[in-house]
Design an enzyme around this catalytic site. Structure first.
Site, PDB file in Angstrom:
ATOM      1  N   LYS A 180       0.808  -1.099   0.080  1.00  0.00           N
ATOM      2  CA  LYS A 180      -0.003   0.058  -0.078  1.00  0.00           C
ATOM      3  C   LYS A 180       0.873   1.195   0.025  1.00  0.00           C
ATOM      4  CE  LYS A 180      -4.615   0.830   0.235  1.00  0.00           C
ATOM      5  NZ  LYS A 180      -5.523  -0.039  -0.383  1.00  0.00           N
TER       6      LYS A 180
ATOM      7  N   GLY B 255     -20.575   6.629   3.563  1.00  0.00           N
ATOM      8  CA  GLY B 255     -19.665   6.976   2.462  1.00  0.00           C
ATOM      9  C   GLY B 255     -20.249   6.631   1.265  1.00  0.00           C
ATOM     10  N   VAL B 256     -20.670   7.556   0.278  1.00  0.00           N
ATOM     11  CA  VAL B 256     -21.285   7.297  -0.854  1.00  0.00           C
ATOM     12  C   VAL B 256     -20.415   7.871  -1.945  1.00  0.00           C
ATOM     13  CG1 VAL B 256     -23.657   7.091   0.045  1.00  0.00           C
ATOM     14  CG2 VAL B 256     -22.698   9.373  -0.486  1.00  0.00           C
TER      15      VAL B 256
ATOM     16  N   VAL C 215     -17.150   3.586  -4.413  1.00  0.00           N
ATOM     17  CA  VAL C 215     -17.645   2.037  -4.229  1.00  0.00           C
ATOM     18  C   VAL C 215     -19.092   2.259  -3.273  1.00  0.00           C
ATOM     19  CG1 VAL C 215     -17.097   0.111  -2.742  1.00  0.00           C
ATOM     20  CG2 VAL C 215     -15.372   1.297  -3.805  1.00  0.00           C
TER      21      VAL C 215
ATOM     22  N   TYR D 251     -21.426   4.745  -3.783  1.00  0.00           N
ATOM     23  CA  TYR D 251     -22.271   4.864  -4.681  1.00  0.00           C
ATOM     24  C   TYR D 251     -22.846   3.739  -5.665  1.00  0.00           C
ATOM     25  CZ  TYR D 251     -24.376   6.508  -9.185  1.00  0.00           C
ATOM     26  OH  TYR D 251     -25.163   6.601 -10.211  1.00  0.00           O
TER      27      TYR D 251
END
Length: 356
Positions: free
Chosen positions: A80, A180-181, A184, A186
């Site tokens: 990462k 959290g939209v 992902v 969404y």
């Protein structure tokens, strides 16, 4: 703790600190484990409160990528990267191209992709300096935005949890609260809406909330009210560490299954608290593996529909993990960790055999 002791605690092979003052780059690349293959994991851009917070995040995220690849059956290791700074002010071509040069210096030990606050266009810039990048635009030979595939896997992970709890995987009529939209979140909302689920949304962006409510209906809850929402599934799809000692006592949903990385603030403590409360938890790196499956398909030059089909199998993987946890009397996170570690050990033994 020192950097070396933190690396040792989580089993990391390598941590690279990257700096280029001329373009405002401060970044960290963490390579956790390469027993199964090169370390692959996204590049996150975030305005961390401190360098130590950034280091802690990249170490935890990269370890999660190792386990994610192992459980998903991919020939990849875990890595990462994080770029430290305000996305609204530092994002530009020079920043990402400079970062691409650091990735190139690792000669394929680390392969990057998009993550929080980075985009397909950012991957295109990185790709100007290195071939060790995935998720760039299709016109450059990349697979584009992986979030639809990630969300597709999460959707099927949610279905698996529903089947365990209610005896049916049908999402129709079930209430799912999504925190959290963005990309992902969404697409997860879209998949759920198309199949008749009821939706509740939480996000810091009024614009994004207006978009999803306008397209999919549902209602909005503010801030910490998300955790006490009366729903069937709580789906954290934003920043990690939100399922913790403070929030768990307020959770009313029987299922926690979302796309966010490192949802548990403390893996051991919070996993045990969820289990004690009778809440089914789909381990984050198991349920959100669709994005990794997508970029793996890109690396292997497989068609996009193969990635979607493979992400559908997350349904079965989540059920295997839940059943193993019940059979062994452990948390679902402990169960998924064991599955990952067993595969890494088995394949590592194969690496010791010389093939002429």
């Amino acid at each position: 703790m020192t950097t070396f002791s933190e690396m040792a605690d989580l089993g990391h092979e390598q941590v690279v600190f990257c700096r280029n003052d001329e373009v405002g780059l401060r970044a960290i690349i963490a390579i956790h484990n390469t027993a199964l293959g090169p370390a692959l994991g996204g590049c996150r851009l975030y305005n961390y409160a401190s360098d130590s917070d950034a280091l802690r995040d990249v170490l935890r995220l990269s370890r999660g990528m190792t386990y994610k690849a192992a459980v998903a059956g991919l020939d990849l290791g875990g890595g990462k990267s994080v770029i430290i700074g305000d996305p609204a002010s530092i994002k530009d071509e020079a920043l990402f191209r400079a970062f691409g040069r650091f990735i190139e210096s690792l000669n394929g030990r680390y392969i990057t992709a998009e993550d929080m606050n980075t985009t397909v266009e950012d991957m295109n810039w990185i790709g100007r300096e290195t071939r060790w990048v995935t998720g760039s635009s299709t016109y450059t030979g990349g697979s584009g935005d992986p979030s639809p595939v990630t969300a597709w896997g999460v959707f099927h992970g949610v279905r698996a949890c529903l089947e365990v709890v209610y005896g049916s995987a049908d999402v129709s009529g079930r209430t799912v609260a999504i925190q959290g939209v963005g990309s992902v979140g969404y697409h997860l909302a879209r998949y759920l809406h198309e199949r008749g689920a009821k939706l509740v949304f939480s996000d810091i962006s009024e614009r994004k909330l207006a978009q999803v409510v306008g397209e999919f209906g549902g209602r909005v809850v503010d801030g910490d009210d998300f955790y006490s929402t009366d729903c069937d599934v709580l789906a954290p799809c934003a920043i990690g560490g939100t399922v913790n000692a403070t929030t768990i006592p307020h959770i009313r949903a029987p299922i926690v299954a979302g796309a966010a990385n490192n949802q548990l603030d403390d893996e051991e403590r919070d996993g045990a608290a969820l289990e004690k409360a009778g809440i089914i938890y789909a381990p984050d790196y198991v349920i959100n593996a669709g994005g990794l499956i997508n970029v793996y398909a890109e690396l292997k030059k497989l068609p996009s529909d193969k990635a979607m089909a493979d992400a559908t199998n997350i349904f079965n993987t989540v059920k295997v993990i839940i059943n193993k946890a019940k059979a062994d009397g452990i948390t679902t996170t402990q169960a998924s960790n064991r599955v990952a570690e067993e595969r890494i050990r088995a394949v590592s033994r194969l690496r010791n055999l010389h093939l002429a």
